[in-house]
Design an enzyme around this catalytic site. Structure first.
Site, PDB file in Angstrom:
ATOM      1  NE  ARG A 158      -3.487  -2.273   2.849  1.00  0.00           N
ATOM      2  CZ  ARG A 158      -3.162  -3.420   3.430  1.00  0.00           C
ATOM      3  NH1 ARG A 158      -1.931  -3.581   3.911  1.00  0.00           N
ATOM      4  NH2 ARG A 158      -4.034  -4.394   3.538  1.00  0.00           N
ATOM      5  CE  LYS A 186      -6.216  -1.482   5.300  1.00  0.00           C
ATOM      6  NZ  LYS A 186      -7.518  -1.820   4.694  1.00  0.00           N
ATOM      7  CG  HIS A 262      -5.406   0.046  -3.134  1.00  0.00           C
ATOM      8  ND1 HIS A 262      -4.336   0.476  -2.396  1.00  0.00           N
ATOM      9  CD2 HIS A 262      -6.367  -0.272  -2.232  1.00  0.00           C
ATOM     10  CE1 HIS A 262      -4.630   0.421  -1.111  1.00  0.00           C
ATOM     11  NE2 HIS A 262      -5.862  -0.024  -0.987  1.00  0.00           N
ATOM     12  NE  ARG A 265      -3.206  -3.908  -1.194  1.00  0.00           N
ATOM     13  CZ  ARG A 265      -2.562  -4.670  -0.310  1.00  0.00           C
ATOM     14  NH1 ARG A 265      -1.240  -4.712  -0.325  1.00  0.00           N
ATOM     15  NH2 ARG A 265      -3.218  -5.396   0.566  1.00  0.00           N
ATOM     16  CG  HIS A 288      -5.735  -9.491   1.531  1.00  0.00           C
ATOM     17  ND1 HIS A 288      -5.988  -9.852   0.217  1.00  0.00           N
ATOM     18  CD2 HIS A 288      -5.678  -8.137   1.533  1.00  0.00           C
ATOM     19  CE1 HIS A 288      -6.075  -8.755  -0.528  1.00  0.00           C
ATOM     20  NE2 HIS A 288      -5.896  -7.707   0.253  1.00  0.00           N
ATOM     21  CE1 TYR A 297      -6.527  -7.451  -6.760  1.00  0.00           C
ATOM     22  CE2 TYR A 297      -6.576  -8.502  -4.602  1.00  0.00           C
ATOM     23  CZ  TYR A 297      -6.451  -7.368  -5.384  1.00  0.00           C
ATOM     24  OH  TYR A 297      -6.261  -6.154  -4.782  1.00  0.00           O
TER      25      TYR A 297
END
Length: 317
Positions: A158, A186, A262, A265, A288, A297
């Site tokens: 990110r 995160k 993004h 990414r 994730h 994806y």
């Protein structure tokens, strides 16, 4: 929120005060909650409710349906806006349970509107190369921009994760560039991601010829990516770097994905999966928490496979 004097109004006002005073909710967040609670109270008053204990699960379900398909001529809310309104109502009722105003959370079993599944769009490899080659390597800022973009695509990081990197994160104790980068995502969760040769070459050029030239009164000795005054590059400025490079490269192409924070990414993940990478490996690389987040994806890759099949197989059409 309408000013009312019923126990229902007072109880709702207590929750909003709790959010503002004890939880320190931001002004924009409070404004959104007030709008959603006002809708909820108007709905309940229309049903003749005046006390929190009178509210039923059916009232909540009818409220959600009414947001999406109003009968009073009001504009219908999007699924996302309706889901946000339900989230506010849920927070209100959980608070009432904790405060002993009601015994049961009547919102618990009500399902939020189904949000449309938005598949992330990725650039083709040729477009990515054009984007990465857009910055001018003849200037310190151009060297920085190329290193930034190469690193974003090489790691799937990110933008926020990339701008917080220090020099020590990419240069080992032996003075050589690392081949595996530790990123902090995160929730301060860390993950390790390999760095390809192109990104390492761009980083090396930037560290040798670009970064030392970006000095000033605000020079940050630790920051990997500096701004023109020597301070740490901000997330917003890094986003501008991406936009500027896209414009130079002639992106987006007609029908291609819009330039967003993004973009690289999404392209990183899609290209890995199209190249045969396992979805769980991509999950780890992206950071994730759930593989379900990464599996979006795989739909992109399946679409690519269908297109190849349709244009290549002699009896596909």
């Amino acid at each position: 929120m309408p000013r009312g004097t019923t126990p229902l109004d007072v109880a709702a006002g207590t929750w909003l005060t709790h959010l503002a005073v004890e939880r320190g909710a931001a002004a924009n967040t409070l404004a959104a909650y007030r709008r959603d609670v006002a809708r909820w109270l108007a709905h309940l008053h229309g049903l003749g409710r005046s006390d929190p204990r009178e509210v039923t699960e059916a009232d909540v379900s009818a409220f959600v349906v009414g947001l999406r398909d109003p009968r009073d001529g009001a504009a219908a809310l999007s699924a996302a806006s309706a889901a946000r309104a339900l989230a506010a109502v849920r927070g209100l009722h959980r608070f009432w349970v904790l405060e002993g105003l009601v015994d049961v959370d009547v919102t618990r079993e009500v399902r939020a509107p189904q949000l449309p599944r938005r598949l992330p769009k990725a650039m083709g490899v040729d477009a990515v190369v054009r984007l990465l080659d857009a910055p001018d390597p003849g200037t310190p800022l151009g060297l920085r921009d190329r290193a930034l973009l190469e690193l974003l695509y090489a790691t799937g990081a990110r933008i926020s994760e990339t701008v917080r990197l220090d020099v020590d994160d990419v240069v080992g104790s032996d003075g050589a560039l690392v081949s595996v980068l530790r990123l902090t995502g995160k929730g301060d969760k860390q993950r390790e991601v390999p760095v390809g040769s192109h990104a390492r070459a761009a980083l090396d050029a930037y560290l040798v010829r670009g970064r030392p030239a970006l000095l000033g009164a605000a020079a940050d000795p630790r920051a990997l990516f500096r701004n023109s005054r020597g301070g740490r590059l901000s997330r917003q400025s890094a986003w501008v770097v991406l936009q500027r490079a896209a414009e130079t490269a002639g992106l987006p192409e007609p029908g291609g994905p819009a330039v967003g924070p993004h973009l690289l990414r999404h392209s990183f993940a899609t290209h890995l999966l199209e190249g045969g990478a396992d979805v769980r490996v991509v999950q780890e690389l992206l950071g994730h928490a759930s593989v379900a987040t990464t599996q979006v994806y795989t739909h992109v890759s399946v679409d690519a496979l269908r297109e190849v099949y349709a244009t290549s197989h002699p009896r596909a059409r």
